[in-house]
Design a protein around this motif. Structure first.
Motif, PDB file in Angstrom:
ATOM      1  N   ASP A 177       0.828  -1.207   0.000  1.00 32.52           N
ATOM      2  CA  ASP A 177       0.000   0.000   0.000  1.00 32.52           C
ATOM      3  C   ASP A 177       0.859   1.252   0.000  1.00 32.52           C
ATOM      4  O   ASP A 177       0.573   2.230  -0.687  1.00 32.52           O
ATOM      5  N   GLU A 178       1.932   1.243   0.801  1.00 28.99           N
ATOM      6  CA  GLU A 178       2.786   2.419   0.898  1.00 28.99           C
ATOM      7  C   GLU A 178       3.523   2.703  -0.404  1.00 28.99           C
ATOM      8  O   GLU A 178       3.799   3.855  -0.739  1.00 28.99           O
ATOM      9  N   ALA A 179       3.864   1.625  -1.143  1.00 29.08           N
ATOM     10  CA  ALA A 179       4.615   1.812  -2.383  1.00 29.08           C
ATOM     11  C   ALA A 179       3.821   2.610  -3.403  1.00 29.08           C
ATOM     12  O   ALA A 179       4.389   3.287  -4.262  1.00 29.08           O
ATOM     13  N   ALA A 180       2.490   2.552  -3.304  1.00 29.30           N
ATOM     14  CA  ALA A 180       1.648   3.256  -4.267  1.00 29.30           C
ATOM     15  C   ALA A 180       1.233   4.638  -3.776  1.00 29.30           C
ATOM     16  O   ALA A 180       0.515   5.353  -4.449  1.00 29.30           O
ATOM     17  N   LEU A 181       1.679   5.018  -2.562  1.00 31.99           N
ATOM     18  CA  LEU A 181       1.275   6.284  -1.982  1.00 31.99           C
ATOM     19  C   LEU A 181       2.490   7.133  -1.621  1.00 31.99           C
ATOM     20  O   LEU A 181       3.583   6.619  -1.403  1.00 31.99           O
ATOM     21  N   ALA A 182       2.273   8.432  -1.538  1.00 36.39           N
ATOM     22  CA  ALA A 182       3.301   9.330  -1.009  1.00 36.39           C
ATOM     23  C   ALA A 182       3.183   9.325   0.508  1.00 36.39           C
ATOM     24  O   ALA A 182       2.086   9.474   1.048  1.00 36.39           O
ATOM     25  N   THR A 183       4.293   9.116   1.185  1.00 37.09           N
ATOM     26  CA  THR A 183       4.260   9.003   2.649  1.00 37.09           C
ATOM     27  C   THR A 183       5.366   9.827   3.294  1.00 37.09           C
ATOM     28  O   THR A 183       6.334  10.220   2.644  1.00 37.09           O
ATOM     29  N   ILE A 184       5.197  10.053   4.572  1.00 41.14           N
ATOM     30  CA  ILE A 184       6.233  10.667   5.403  1.00 41.14           C
ATOM     31  C   ILE A 184       6.520   9.703   6.550  1.00 41.14           C
ATOM     32  O   ILE A 184       5.600   9.239   7.230  1.00 41.14           O
ATOM     33  N   SER A 185       7.786   9.401   6.774  1.00 38.31           N
ATOM     34  CA  SER A 185       8.187   8.508   7.861  1.00 38.31           C
ATOM     35  C   SER A 185       8.989   9.302   8.887  1.00 38.31           C
ATOM     36  O   SER A 185       9.931  10.018   8.543  1.00 38.31           O
ATOM     37  N   VAL A 186       8.591   9.179  10.144  1.00 39.62           N
ATOM     38  CA  VAL A 186       9.283   9.908  11.210  1.00 39.62           C
ATOM     39  C   VAL A 186       9.567   8.965  12.379  1.00 39.62           C
ATOM     40  O   VAL A 186       8.891   7.948  12.558  1.00 39.62           O
ATOM     41  N   THR A 187      10.561   9.331  13.173  1.00 42.05           N
ATOM     42  CA  THR A 187      10.891   8.593  14.385  1.00 42.05           C
ATOM     43  C   THR A 187      10.631   9.487  15.587  1.00 42.05           C
ATOM     44  O   THR A 187      11.146  10.601  15.668  1.00 42.05           O
ATOM     45  N   GLY A 188       9.799   9.013  16.502  1.00 42.47           N
ATOM     46  CA  GLY A 188       9.490   9.776  17.712  1.00 42.47           C
ATOM     47  C   GLY A 188      10.237   9.199  18.901  1.00 42.47           C
ATOM     48  O   GLY A 188      10.447   7.988  18.998  1.00 42.47           O
ATOM     49  N   GLU A 189      10.627  10.081  19.813  1.00 43.94           N
ATOM     50  CA  GLU A 189      11.353   9.674  21.019  1.00 43.94           C
ATOM     51  C   GLU A 189      10.583  10.122  22.250  1.00 43.94           C
ATOM     52  O   GLU A 189      10.060  11.234  22.303  1.00 43.94           O
ATOM     53  N   GLY A 190      10.524   9.248  23.247  1.00 43.28           N
ATOM     54  CA  GLY A 190       9.890   9.592  24.514  1.00 43.28           C
ATOM     55  C   GLY A 190      10.783   9.205  25.668  1.00 43.28           C
ATOM     56  O   GLY A 190      11.445   8.159  25.622  1.00 43.28           O
ATOM     57  N   ARG A 191      10.821  10.031  26.695  1.00 43.16           N
ATOM     58  CA  ARG A 191      11.651   9.745  27.856  1.00 43.16           C
ATOM     59  C   ARG A 191      10.899  10.084  29.130  1.00 43.16           C
ATOM     60  O   ARG A 191      10.244  11.117  29.230  1.00 43.16           O
TER      61      ARG A 191
END
Length: 231
Positions: free
Chosen positions: A20-34
């Protein structure tokens, strides 16, 4: 639009995409919690080292001393589930001398190490002093932790997801696009490194009650979130 197209191509190459992602424009992010939390338990490894002329004498003396140490730990309120033998050794001791000749047998050494969990931190100092008085002469490590860290870890995970959403919104705004639905969430590494405290047996043998400062623990969580970009 050309810059955005190149940016999205780099993202697609950097992260394995689903069908599904290959056919769509996406944004990937990494979130951090402490999350910071005060420890409520300590783990220490202590023991007894002995030397004697024969192996039997070394082991007998060591066993007697370790039995006294364990008895004192029980007397201090340590439960059976919190006591575990983690090292037992017996071997020859050689004198290599200064002449450069063959080493000579000088006796035998015996060692027995016990790992102890102390669940009442206010008794840690007096417990350390008590076991030294009973013959413990080796302390290999002292670290602090939580008896139940589930709530703190879950809070760190929530903070990580919130951080990911904040970053995604920032990137979308900078790129002039709108965020869509969440396509994928993947948990990254999270940890609570033990807080070590180094101390030699001699350092607390002279104290009636060892001063101990537990401080705070840091629990971290990391999450990777992939968002769809709306047209």
């Amino acid at each position: 639009m050309r810059v955005l197209s190149v940016f999205m191509t780099v993202l697609a190459l950097a992260l394995p995409a689903t069908a599904d992602e290959a056919a769509l424009a996406t944004i990937s992010v990494t979130g951090e919690g402490r999350v910071e939390a005060a420890p409520d338990m300590a783990t220490l490894t202590l023991g007894v080292n002995n030397e004697a002329a024969t192996a039997a004498e070394a082991m007998a003396a060591n066993s007697e001393a370790v039995a006294a140490v364990i008895a004192k730990l029980r007397e201090s309120g340590i439960e059976e589930r919190d006591l575990q033998t983690t090292g037992l050794s017996l071997g020859p001791r050689y004198d290599h001398g200064n002449s450069g000749g063959a080493p000579k047998l000088a006796g035998y050494f015996a060692s027995n190490m016990v790992t102890v969990r102390v669940r009442a931190l206010d008794s840690l100092g007096s417990t350390l002093d008590a076991v030294v008085s009973e013959g413990a002469n080796t302390l290999n490590g002292l670290s602090f932790g939580l008896q139940d860290d589930q709530a703190a870890r879950d809070e760190a995970r929530r903070l990580a997801v919130t951080d990911a959403a904040r970053k995604a919104a920032l990137y979308a705004e900078a790129a002039g696009v709108k965020l869509g639905r969440v396509m994928r969430i993947g948990e990254g590494g999270g940890q609570m490194p033990p807080m070590p405290m180094a101390m030699g047996a001699e350092a607390f043998a002279k104290s009636a009650d060892v001063p101990v400062a537990p401080g705070e623990l840091n629990l971290t969580s990391s999450v990777v979130v992939v968002y769809e970009i709306d047209d």
